[in-house]
Design a protein around this motif. Structure first.
Motif, PDB file in Angstrom:
ATOM      1  N   LEU A  23       0.832  -1.207   0.000  1.00  0.00           N
ATOM      2  CA  LEU A  23       0.000   0.000   0.000  1.00  0.00           C
ATOM      3  C   LEU A  23       0.864   1.254   0.000  1.00  0.00           C
ATOM      4  O   LEU A  23       0.594   2.212  -0.728  1.00  0.00           O
ATOM      5  N   VAL A  24       1.919   1.249   0.802  1.00  0.00           N
ATOM      6  CA  VAL A  24       2.827   2.396   0.847  1.00  0.00           C
ATOM      7  C   VAL A  24       3.535   2.551  -0.499  1.00  0.00           C
ATOM      8  O   VAL A  24       3.677   3.664  -1.012  1.00  0.00           O
ATOM      9  N   SER A  25       3.960   1.451  -1.083  1.00  0.00           N
ATOM     10  CA  SER A  25       4.625   1.490  -2.391  1.00  0.00           C
ATOM     11  C   SER A  25       3.690   2.049  -3.462  1.00  0.00           C
ATOM     12  O   SER A  25       4.107   2.867  -4.299  1.00  0.00           O
ATOM     13  N   GLU A  26       2.441   1.620  -3.444  1.00  0.00           N
ATOM     14  CA  GLU A  26       1.459   2.136  -4.397  1.00  0.00           C
ATOM     15  C   GLU A  26       1.224   3.629  -4.184  1.00  0.00           C
ATOM     16  O   GLU A  26       1.095   4.389  -5.146  1.00  0.00           O
ATOM     17  N   TYR A  27       1.193   4.047  -2.925  1.00  0.00           N
ATOM     18  CA  TYR A  27       1.018   5.471  -2.633  1.00  0.00           C
ATOM     19  C   TYR A  27       2.212   6.270  -3.152  1.00  0.00           C
ATOM     20  O   TYR A  27       2.042   7.326  -3.761  1.00  0.00           O
ATOM     21  N   PHE A  28       3.397   5.782  -2.898  1.00  0.00           N
ATOM     22  CA  PHE A  28       4.585   6.471  -3.414  1.00  0.00           C
ATOM     23  C   PHE A  28       4.524   6.569  -4.935  1.00  0.00           C
ATOM     24  O   PHE A  28       4.819   7.622  -5.507  1.00  0.00           O
ATOM     25  N   ALA A  33       5.847  10.106  -6.160  1.00  0.00           N
ATOM     26  CA  ALA A  33       6.750  10.190  -7.322  1.00  0.00           C
ATOM     27  C   ALA A  33       6.300  11.234  -8.348  1.00  0.00           C
ATOM     28  O   ALA A  33       7.125  12.027  -8.804  1.00  0.00           O
ATOM     29  N   PRO A  34       5.012  11.297  -8.699  1.00  0.00           N
ATOM     30  CA  PRO A  34       4.615  12.332  -9.665  1.00  0.00           C
ATOM     31  C   PRO A  34       4.748  13.754  -9.126  1.00  0.00           C
ATOM     32  O   PRO A  34       5.077  14.681  -9.857  1.00  0.00           O
ATOM     33  N   ARG A  35       4.491  13.921  -7.837  1.00  0.00           N
ATOM     34  CA  ARG A  35       4.545  15.257  -7.250  1.00  0.00           C
ATOM     35  C   ARG A  35       5.977  15.719  -6.975  1.00  0.00           C
ATOM     36  O   ARG A  35       6.272  16.907  -7.017  1.00  0.00           O
ATOM     37  N   TYR A  36       6.844  14.779  -6.675  1.00  0.00           N
ATOM     38  CA  TYR A  36       8.245  15.078  -6.361  1.00  0.00           C
ATOM     39  C   TYR A  36       9.161  14.227  -7.243  1.00  0.00           C
ATOM     40  O   TYR A  36       9.814  13.292  -6.758  1.00  0.00           O
ATOM     41  N   PRO A  37       9.230  14.518  -8.526  1.00  0.00           N
ATOM     42  CA  PRO A  37      10.004  13.662  -9.440  1.00  0.00           C
ATOM     43  C   PRO A  37      11.494  13.614  -9.118  1.00  0.00           C
ATOM     44  O   PRO A  37      12.175  12.671  -9.512  1.00  0.00           O
ATOM     45  N   GLN A  38      12.001  14.594  -8.403  1.00  0.00           N
ATOM     46  CA  GLN A  38      13.415  14.605  -8.042  1.00  0.00           C
ATOM     47  C   GLN A  38      13.715  13.675  -6.864  1.00  0.00           C
ATOM     48  O   GLN A  38      14.869  13.347  -6.605  1.00  0.00           O
ATOM     49  N   LEU A  39      12.689  13.221  -6.144  1.00  0.00           N
ATOM     50  CA  LEU A  39      12.866  12.341  -4.996  1.00  0.00           C
ATOM     51  C   LEU A  39      13.339  10.969  -5.477  1.00  0.00           C
ATOM     52  O   LEU A  39      12.753  10.381  -6.381  1.00  0.00           O
ATOM     53  N   THR A  40      14.403  10.471  -4.872  1.00  0.00           N
ATOM     54  CA  THR A  40      14.885   9.133  -5.207  1.00  0.00           C
ATOM     55  C   THR A  40      14.423   8.169  -4.127  1.00  0.00           C
ATOM     56  O   THR A  40      14.520   8.454  -2.935  1.00  0.00           O
ATOM     57  N   TRP A  41      13.881   7.032  -4.553  1.00  0.00           N
ATOM     58  CA  TRP A  41      13.370   6.053  -3.606  1.00  0.00           C
ATOM     59  C   TRP A  41      13.601   4.652  -4.122  1.00  0.00           C
ATOM     60  O   TRP A  41      13.774   4.435  -5.322  1.00  0.00           O
ATOM     61  N   ALA A  42      13.629   3.698  -3.201  1.00  0.00           N
ATOM     62  CA  ALA A  42      13.872   2.301  -3.543  1.00  0.00           C
ATOM     63  C   ALA A  42      12.923   1.412  -2.750  1.00  0.00           C
ATOM     64  O   ALA A  42      12.443   1.788  -1.679  1.00  0.00           O
ATOM     65  N   LEU A  43      12.673   0.238  -3.295  1.00  0.00           N
ATOM     66  CA  LEU A  43      11.879  -0.787  -2.622  1.00  0.00           C
ATOM     67  C   LEU A  43      12.833  -1.800  -2.013  1.00  0.00           C
ATOM     68  O   LEU A  43      13.784  -2.238  -2.675  1.00  0.00           O
ATOM     69  N   GLU A  52      10.379  -7.820  -7.543  1.00  0.00           N
ATOM     70  CA  GLU A  52      10.180  -7.688  -8.990  1.00  0.00           C
ATOM     71  C   GLU A  52       8.700  -7.758  -9.336  1.00  0.00           C
ATOM     72  O   GLU A  52       8.218  -7.029 -10.204  1.00  0.00           O
ATOM     73  N   GLY A  53       7.954  -8.631  -8.646  1.00  0.00           N
ATOM     74  CA  GLY A  53       6.513  -8.730  -8.867  1.00  0.00           C
ATOM     75  C   GLY A  53       5.797  -7.442  -8.492  1.00  0.00           C
ATOM     76  O   GLY A  53       4.905  -6.980  -9.210  1.00  0.00           O
ATOM     77  N   LEU A  54       6.183  -6.858  -7.368  1.00  0.00           N
ATOM     78  CA  LEU A  54       5.598  -5.584  -6.940  1.00  0.00           C
ATOM     79  C   LEU A  54       5.887  -4.502  -7.970  1.00  0.00           C
ATOM     80  O   LEU A  54       4.989  -3.744  -8.363  1.00  0.00           O
ATOM     81  N   LYS A  55       7.113  -4.425  -8.411  1.00  0.00           N
ATOM     82  CA  LYS A  55       7.495  -3.416  -9.401  1.00  0.00           C
ATOM     83  C   LYS A  55       6.689  -3.599 -10.693  1.00  0.00           C
ATOM     84  O   LYS A  55       6.203  -2.628 -11.271  1.00  0.00           O
ATOM     85  N   ALA A  56       6.511  -4.839 -11.117  1.00  0.00           N
ATOM     86  CA  ALA A  56       5.712  -5.120 -12.309  1.00  0.00           C
ATOM     87  C   ALA A  56       4.254  -4.717 -12.092  1.00  0.00           C
ATOM     88  O   ALA A  56       3.621  -4.146 -12.989  1.00  0.00           O
ATOM     89  N   ASP A  57       3.731  -4.983 -10.900  1.00  0.00           N
ATOM     90  CA  ASP A  57       2.352  -4.590 -10.583  1.00  0.00           C
ATOM     91  C   ASP A  57       2.186  -3.069 -10.624  1.00  0.00           C
ATOM     92  O   ASP A  57       1.173  -2.565 -11.113  1.00  0.00           O
ATOM     93  N   LEU A  58       3.157  -2.350 -10.116  1.00  0.00           N
ATOM     94  CA  LEU A  58       3.082  -0.887 -10.150  1.00  0.00           C
ATOM     95  C   LEU A  58       3.025  -0.391 -11.597  1.00  0.00           C
ATOM     96  O   LEU A  58       2.259   0.515 -11.914  1.00  0.00           O
ATOM     97  N   GLN A  61      -0.347  -1.032 -13.160  1.00  0.00           N
ATOM     98  CA  GLN A  61      -1.332  -0.071 -12.677  1.00  0.00           C
ATOM     99  C   GLN A  61      -1.183   1.280 -13.368  1.00  0.00           C
ATOM    100  O   GLN A  61      -1.930   2.204 -13.085  1.00  0.00           O
ATOM    101  N   GLY A  62      -0.200   1.384 -14.248  1.00  0.00           N
ATOM    102  CA  GLY A  62      -0.013   2.616 -15.009  1.00  0.00           C
ATOM    103  C   GLY A  62       0.936   3.619 -14.388  1.00  0.00           C
ATOM    104  O   GLY A  62       1.051   4.738 -14.871  1.00  0.00           O
ATOM    105  N   HIS A  63       1.617   3.216 -13.323  1.00  0.00           N
ATOM    106  CA  HIS A  63       2.556   4.134 -12.681  1.00  0.00           C
ATOM    107  C   HIS A  63       3.866   4.158 -13.467  1.00  0.00           C
ATOM    108  O   HIS A  63       4.416   3.117 -13.797  1.00  0.00           O
TER     109      HIS A  63
END
Length: 135
Positions: A23-28, A33-43, A52-58, A61-63
């Motif tokens: 849920l937190v990953s989906e929120y990010f 990420a769209p609001r703060y494109p300069q922010l760097t983040w990792a899972l 890898e499955g989570l990243k593919a799901d994101l 979802q069109g992210h």
């Protein structure tokens, strides 16, 4: 403070593949990420396949995100140190915290990484407060 200068990510999401972590990953992916494109983040999590499955799901979802994946486990202090050392802030959703949180908090204190979690576990909060004080 050389360790802080070497940090690659603004935020690391630890426990990203669990229920709350997803849920937190989906929120990010959808809001941060769209609001703060300069922010760097990792899972981060224990299983590369699940990350890898989570990243593919994101992406499904069109992210439009491509966060790096970091693999480690709270029972492997070197992997915890590597992940914690990569971020300015570690946001943990990996519980139970009384069982898995102490090595993460320890690494954050030693490596100068800010720590945030979602715990509601009063015994964990008390134990960390007594153990690490107000650092």
């Amino acid at each position: 403070m050389a360790a802080i200068a070497a940090k690659r990510f603004d935020v690391v999401l630890w426990g990203a593949t669990g229920f709350t972590g997803r849920l937190v990953s989906e929120y990010f992916a959808s809001h941060v990420a769209p609001r703060y494109p300069q922010l760097t983040w990792a899972l981060a999590g224990r299983s590369l396949a699940k990350l890898e499955g989570l990243k593919a799901d994101l992406k499904k979802q069109g992210h439009m995100v491509d966060p790096p994946l970091l693999v480690g486990s709270s029972d492997d202090q070197q992997s915890v140190d590597d992940i914690v050392g990569a971020g300015r802030v570690l946001l943990s959703t990996a519980g139970p915290f009384l069982q898995h949180g102490r090595p993460v908090v320890d690494a954050c204190v030693r490596l100068g990484t800010d720590y945030v979690d979602i715990t509601g576990e009063t015994p964990f909060v008390r134990a960390v407060s007594e153990w690490k004080g107000t650092r």
